[in-house]
Motif scaffolding. Structure first.
Motif, PDB file in Angstrom:
ATOM      1  N   VAL A  80     -29.236 -24.034  44.687  1.00 56.64           N
ATOM      2  CA  VAL A  80     -28.356 -23.605  45.775  1.00 56.64           C
ATOM      3  C   VAL A  80     -29.024 -22.426  46.490  1.00 56.64           C
ATOM      4  N   LYS A  81     -28.411 -21.970  47.573  1.00 63.61           N
ATOM      5  CA  LYS A  81     -28.970 -20.860  48.337  1.00 63.61           C
ATOM      6  C   LYS A  81     -29.154 -19.620  47.465  1.00 63.61           C
ATOM      7  N   GLY A  82     -30.129 -18.825  47.830  1.00 64.68           N
ATOM      8  CA  GLY A  82     -30.502 -17.675  47.012  1.00 64.68           C
ATOM      9  C   GLY A  82     -29.405 -16.665  46.772  1.00 64.68           C
ATOM     10  N   ASP A  83     -28.438 -16.577  47.694  1.00 61.30           N
ATOM     11  CA  ASP A  83     -27.368 -15.593  47.532  1.00 61.30           C
ATOM     12  C   ASP A  83     -26.070 -16.214  47.018  1.00 61.30           C
ATOM     13  N   ALA A  84     -26.129 -17.483  46.611  1.00 61.65           N
ATOM     14  CA  ALA A  84     -24.923 -18.175  46.126  1.00 61.65           C
ATOM     15  C   ALA A  84     -24.549 -17.712  44.725  1.00 61.65           C
ATOM     16  N   ASP A  85     -23.300 -17.973  44.348  1.00 64.64           N
ATOM     17  CA  ASP A  85     -22.839 -17.661  42.996  1.00 64.64           C
ATOM     18  C   ASP A  85     -23.483 -18.609  41.983  1.00 64.64           C
ATOM     19  N   ILE A  86     -23.668 -18.101  40.781  1.00 66.57           N
ATOM     20  CA  ILE A  86     -24.150 -18.930  39.672  1.00 66.57           C
ATOM     21  C   ILE A  86     -22.921 -19.477  38.952  1.00 66.57           C
ATOM     22  N   THR A  87     -22.832 -20.789  38.875  1.00 70.55           N
ATOM     23  CA  THR A  87     -21.670 -21.396  38.225  1.00 70.55           C
ATOM     24  C   THR A  87     -22.130 -22.399  37.173  1.00 70.55           C
ATOM     25  N   ILE A  88     -21.307 -22.562  36.144  1.00 71.95           N
ATOM     26  CA  ILE A  88     -21.546 -23.566  35.104  1.00 71.95           C
ATOM     27  C   ILE A  88     -20.241 -24.336  34.913  1.00 71.95           C
TER      28      ILE A  88
END
Length: 294
Positions: free
Chosen positions: A219-227
């Motif tokens: 995803v975009k570099g500033d997006a949230d990290i989600t699992i």
């Protein structure tokens, strides 16, 4: 040496530092003494794929619709090496061609020939994944080509985690559990042609149950990290493209194997920002998440 949980007895010295202390299930002999009778029985074949800039062919004596006891096989890497064997036997023969040497033999045997041979010989089911141990539990990263799998595996290795597999994961069932086998103690994060990469000091020594799969999505570099857990048929769709050697004659058996695997092992989608400086955040989140999986 031991690779893919298999002791390889060879008449050539390999220019690699391969583990001799890992667990093993099989033993295979590698010999340069190719029987003339075996070469003469090879009568037909077809281009298998283009790999590492080389043309690769697979030959036998019949139409390719299975692997039977006594069936002759030849795997040719154009101008480099030819490997021969008979179905049901544990000797692989080799003949180096004009551009072949010990380095080339090592790469093609370990990285490509053995996984194919072990599939045809019904020794393992292989997955295309990077694998590491996190607090003793085996986790695996899957992704499309150029999807960050190797980069993620490399980052975890550099944080001190034990390597299980750089690229191809042998699996088998033991006491109802799906077990992962260590491939070999080399890792090539940048996928240079015909090179296994650098040697990893911490390499798994035992077969361990597969704990979880993490499907990486950039995803975009500033997006949230989600699992998030992938459920239902979507988890099958996530893992199926990473099941190696889905030959037509194997397909029914392998679909059953994969379905059974996914009934017992969870698959999670990880949104990974395309920003190398944020890999530490992804690593920490996966490690924390892994602790919480039942």
């Amino acid at each position: 040496m031991i690779v893919y949980g298999t002791k390889i007895k060879s008449d050539i010295d390999f220019p690699l530092e391969l583990s001799h202390e890992t667990a093993s299930r099989y033993e295979v002999e590698l010999s340069s003494r190719v029987p003339d009778t075996l070469k003469r029985t090879i009568t037909c074949g077809f281009p298998l794929y283009l790999a590492h800039g080389r043309k690769v062919y697979l030959y036998s004596d019949r139409e390719f619709d299975g692997s039977e006891a006594g069936q002759p096989w030849c795997y040719e890497v154009k101008d480099i090496v030819r490997f021969y064997w008979r179905g049901g036997e544990r000797t692989i023969y080799y003949r180096l061609d004009e551009k072949g040497d010990a380095d080339m033999l090592s790469f093609w045997l370990i990285h490509l020939l053995l996984p194919l041979y072990m599939t045809l010989e019904n020794m393992y089911d292989f997955l295309h994944a990077g694998g590491v141990e996190v607090e003793g539990k085996s986790i695996f990263f899957i992704a499309p080509s150029m999807g960050g799998k190797s980069t993620m595996t490399d980052y975890f290795i550099n944080q001190g985690h034990t390597l299980i597999s750089d690229d191809k994961v042998p699996t088998f069932i033991e006491n109802g559990k799906f077990m992962a086998v260590g491939s070999h103690p080399y890792h090539r994060p940048y996928r240079k042609f015909e090179e296994l990469g650098y040697r990893v000091e911490k390499f798994t020594r035992l077969f361990k149950p597969i704990h979880a799969f993490y499907a990486l999505e950039g995803v975009k570099g500033d997006a949230d990290i989600t699992i998030e857990e992938i459920k239902g048929f979507a988890k099958f769709d996530a893992l199926l493209p990473n099941y190696l050697y889905m030959f037509s004659y194997l397909r029914p058996k392998r679909l059953k194997y994969l379905s059974s695997m996914l009934n017992s092992i969870k698959v999670f989608q990880v949104q990974v920002p395309w920003d190398m400086e944020r890999l530490g955040e992804v690593h920490d989140m996966i490690c924390k998440h892994n602790k919480e999986i039942n």
